[in-house]
Design a protein around this motif. Sequence first.
Motif, PDB file in Angstrom:
ATOM      1  N   ASN A   1       7.236  13.778  10.300  1.00 36.35           N
ATOM      2  CA  ASN A   1       8.160  12.903   9.595  1.00 36.35           C
ATOM      3  C   ASN A   1       8.382  11.616  10.387  1.00 36.35           C
ATOM      4  OD1 ASN A   1      10.636  13.234  11.405  1.00 36.35           O
ATOM      5  ND2 ASN A   1      10.199  15.363  10.894  1.00 36.35           N
ATOM      6  N   PRO A   2       8.867  10.555   9.724  1.00 33.99           N
ATOM      7  CA  PRO A   2       8.992   9.250  10.382  1.00 33.99           C
ATOM      8  C   PRO A   2       9.861   9.232  11.638  1.00 33.99           C
ATOM      9  CG  PRO A   2       9.122   8.997   8.008  1.00 33.99           C
ATOM     10  CD  PRO A   2       9.153  10.482   8.277  1.00 33.99           C
ATOM     11  N   PRO A   3      11.069   9.850  11.651  1.00 31.29           N
ATOM     12  CA  PRO A   3      11.863   9.792  12.880  1.00 31.29           C
ATOM     13  C   PRO A   3      11.158  10.432  14.069  1.00 31.29           C
ATOM     14  CG  PRO A   3      13.226  10.460  11.019  1.00 31.29           C
ATOM     15  CD  PRO A   3      11.805  10.507  10.556  1.00 31.29           C
ATOM     16  N   THR A   4      10.506  11.575  13.830  1.00 36.15           N
ATOM     17  CA  THR A   4       9.785  12.239  14.906  1.00 36.15           C
ATOM     18  C   THR A   4       8.619  11.387  15.364  1.00 36.15           C
ATOM     19  OG1 THR A   4      10.387  14.374  13.951  1.00 36.15           O
ATOM     20  CG2 THR A   4       8.633  14.371  15.584  1.00 36.15           C
ATOM     21  N   PHE A   5       7.905  10.793  14.409  1.00 33.42           N
ATOM     22  CA  PHE A   5       6.758   9.974  14.757  1.00 33.42           C
ATOM     23  C   PHE A   5       7.197   8.775  15.590  1.00 33.42           C
ATOM     24  CE2 PHE A   5       3.646   6.668  14.211  1.00 33.42           C
ATOM     25  CZ  PHE A   5       2.453   7.335  14.390  1.00 33.42           C
TER      26      PHE A   5
ATOM     27  N   THR B   1       4.404   7.679   9.102  1.00 29.83           N
ATOM     28  CA  THR B   1       4.301   7.062  10.421  1.00 29.83           C
ATOM     29  C   THR B   1       4.988   5.713  10.519  1.00 29.83           C
ATOM     30  OG1 THR B   1       2.174   6.019   9.874  1.00 29.83           O
ATOM     31  CG2 THR B   1       2.097   8.217  10.848  1.00 29.83           C
ATOM     32  N   THR B   2       5.559   5.231   9.430  1.00 25.01           N
ATOM     33  CA  THR B   2       6.272   3.958   9.462  1.00 25.01           C
ATOM     34  C   THR B   2       7.564   4.078   8.658  1.00 25.01           C
ATOM     35  OG1 THR B   2       5.417   2.931   7.420  1.00 25.01           O
ATOM     36  CG2 THR B   2       4.011   2.815   9.380  1.00 25.01           C
TER      37      THR B   2
ATOM     38  N   ARG C   1       8.295   1.561   6.687  1.00 26.25           N
ATOM     39  CA  ARG C   1       8.070   0.511   5.694  1.00 26.25           C
ATOM     40  C   ARG C   1       8.545   0.939   4.313  1.00 26.25           C
ATOM     41  NH1 ARG C   1       5.199  -3.717   6.763  1.00 26.25           N
ATOM     42  NH2 ARG C   1       4.289  -3.940   4.685  1.00 26.25           N
ATOM     43  N   ALA C   2       9.076  -0.033   3.567  1.00 29.65           N
ATOM     44  CA  ALA C   2       9.507   0.238   2.200  1.00 29.65           C
ATOM     45  C   ALA C   2       8.308   0.664   1.362  1.00 29.65           C
ATOM     46  CB  ALA C   2      10.157  -1.003   1.598  1.00 29.65           C
ATOM     47  N   ILE C   3       8.568   1.514   0.381  1.00 29.00           N
ATOM     48  CA  ILE C   3       7.492   2.021  -0.470  1.00 29.00           C
ATOM     49  C   ILE C   3       6.783   0.884  -1.187  1.00 29.00           C
ATOM     50  CG2 ILE C   3       7.019   3.415  -2.527  1.00 29.00           C
ATOM     51  CD1 ILE C   3       9.240   5.327  -1.508  1.00 29.00           C
ATOM     52  N   ARG C   4       7.538  -0.089  -1.637  1.00 24.53           N
ATOM     53  CA  ARG C   4       6.924  -1.243  -2.312  1.00 24.53           C
ATOM     54  C   ARG C   4       5.957  -1.964  -1.363  1.00 24.53           C
ATOM     55  NH1 ARG C   4       8.147  -4.125  -6.779  1.00 24.53           N
ATOM     56  NH2 ARG C   4      10.046  -2.899  -7.065  1.00 24.53           N
ATOM     57  N   ASP C   5       6.340  -2.100  -0.084  1.00 25.76           N
ATOM     58  CA  ASP C   5       5.473  -2.774   0.884  1.00 25.76           C
ATOM     59  C   ASP C   5       4.214  -1.955   1.159  1.00 25.76           C
ATOM     60  OD1 ASP C   5       7.260  -4.843   1.081  1.00 25.76           O
ATOM     61  OD2 ASP C   5       8.276  -4.034   2.846  1.00 25.76           O
ATOM     62  N   ILE C   6       4.356  -0.636   1.180  1.00 26.09           N
ATOM     63  CA  ILE C   6       3.191   0.227   1.376  1.00 26.09           C
ATOM     64  C   ILE C   6       2.217   0.055   0.216  1.00 26.09           C
ATOM     65  CG2 ILE C   6       2.419   2.647   1.404  1.00 26.09           C
ATOM     66  CD1 ILE C   6       4.897   3.268   3.097  1.00 26.09           C
ATOM     67  N   ALA C   7       2.759  -0.003  -0.995  1.00 23.69           N
ATOM     68  CA  ALA C   7       1.901  -0.234  -2.164  1.00 23.69           C
ATOM     69  C   ALA C   7       1.176  -1.574  -2.031  1.00 23.69           C
ATOM     70  CB  ALA C   7       2.737  -0.199  -3.438  1.00 23.69           C
ATOM     71  N   PHE C   8       1.898  -2.608  -1.617  1.00 21.00           N
ATOM     72  CA  PHE C   8       1.273  -3.926  -1.425  1.00 21.00           C
ATOM     73  C   PHE C   8       0.199  -3.872  -0.341  1.00 21.00           C
ATOM     74  CE2 PHE C   8       5.269  -6.383  -3.021  1.00 21.00           C
ATOM     75  CZ  PHE C   8       4.910  -6.056  -4.326  1.00 21.00           C
ATOM     76  N   ASP C   9       0.452  -3.084   0.732  1.00 24.98           N
ATOM     77  CA  ASP C   9      -0.537  -2.937   1.797  1.00 24.98           C
ATOM     78  C   ASP C   9      -1.853  -2.379   1.268  1.00 24.98           C
ATOM     79  OD1 ASP C   9       1.246  -3.856   3.668  1.00 24.98           O
ATOM     80  OD2 ASP C   9       1.797  -1.872   4.432  1.00 24.98           O
ATOM     81  N   LEU C  10      -1.771  -1.641   0.164  1.00 26.26           N
ATOM     82  CA  LEU C  10      -2.950  -1.036  -0.438  1.00 26.26           C
ATOM     83  C   LEU C  10      -3.439  -1.829  -1.651  1.00 26.26           C
ATOM     84  CD1 LEU C  10      -1.718   2.652  -0.163  1.00 26.26           C
ATOM     85  CD2 LEU C  10      -3.523   1.581   1.196  1.00 26.26           C
ATOM     86  N   SER C  11      -2.938  -3.061  -1.780  1.00 24.04           N
ATOM     87  CA  SER C  11      -3.305  -3.964  -2.889  1.00 24.04           C
ATOM     88  C   SER C  11      -2.950  -3.376  -4.248  1.00 24.04           C
ATOM     89  CB  SER C  11      -4.802  -4.311  -2.828  1.00 24.04           C
ATOM     90  OG  SER C  11      -5.078  -5.065  -1.678  1.00 24.04           O
ATOM     91  N   ILE C  12      -1.826  -2.669  -4.306  1.00 20.77           N
ATOM     92  CA  ILE C  12      -1.297  -2.180  -5.580  1.00 20.77           C
ATOM     93  C   ILE C  12       0.000  -2.934  -5.845  1.00 20.77           C
ATOM     94  CG2 ILE C  12      -0.476  -0.177  -6.873  1.00 20.77           C
ATOM     95  CD1 ILE C  12      -2.164   1.584  -5.056  1.00 20.77           C
ATOM     96  N   ASP C  13      -0.060  -3.893  -6.765  1.00 21.93           N
ATOM     97  CA  ASP C  13       1.084  -4.768  -7.014  1.00 21.93           C
ATOM     98  C   ASP C  13       2.122  -4.134  -7.931  1.00 21.93           C
ATOM     99  OD1 ASP C  13      -0.180  -6.665  -5.465  1.00 21.93           O
ATOM    100  OD2 ASP C  13      -1.141  -7.637  -7.177  1.00 21.93           O
TER     101      ASP C  13
END
Length: 286
Positions: free
Chosen positions: A136-140, A245-246, A248-260
């Motif tokens: 999970n993110p806090p542990t990571f 592992t981050t 990051r907001a879910i919307r930003d993760i989608a953008f990171d994968l080129s899903i607008d």
Amino acid sequence: MHGTKENLDLILLNVGYSELNANWNWKKIYSPFARIYYIKDGIAKTNIANQTYILEPNHLYLTPPFTEHDDECDSYFSLFYIHFYENLINKESVFDKFDFPIGIKATPLDLLLTERLLKINPDRHLRHFDPQLYDNPPTFSQYVADNNKMPLHSVVETQGILSQLMSRFLELVRIKTYDKDSRINKSLKYIHENIDKNISISDLSDAACISEDHFIRIFKNVMNQTPVRYINLKKIEKAQLLLLTTERAIRDIAFDLSIDNISYFNRVFKQYMNMTPSKYRKKYSK
């Protein structure tokens, strides 16, 4: 393995030694992280793809990332465990390229290396054995902080030991695309190295040097799924890693994968994981 050069960038998450007594039983473990076990004593089982593997003393076992498995133990069992992941930036994962053996006979050096890895990383043991409590993110974030505090020589030695242990499995791997059409091999490599981009059928057919219709037919025949479905699978795997592992907001993760379109991202994620990205992150952030 011949004719292929690999430059592995492996990041340690956990290393520890545990003595268990019928309390190593977990169902449907599915993680973006890889695991190596060195079995010291006793016997346990792991189930992968409807096949049961007996975990025996003096053997090394590897569970690749994104591999659903069950662990079972009904008596005394002791093991060293190592959790790690590949640090990938626009690079094809070694786990995408090769089929790895699950278990191999260990050598005396393998035990020495594992013990050394634990000695130079003494505080990296699991605080909980339930995968949902440590993936999970806090542990990571704590893992990252631990890595950043390590002196350079320990970082280099840690990565060296991980690479040595992985080399034992790499010696016996089979190239996943060995029996596949070379044109599909090129398209798979393109997908793996450009998963953060908007990948079109045109891009893939150009990489394969054939027409789009012909490419789609060959891809479905070789991969037993459409190109779009495979692309989405790899994007969702990357999303899982970013969710755990981050922060990051879910919307930003989608953008990171080129899903607008966030609605589309949520819908596709749910198709593969049976839950939305937010529920996935919440489930593993207990």
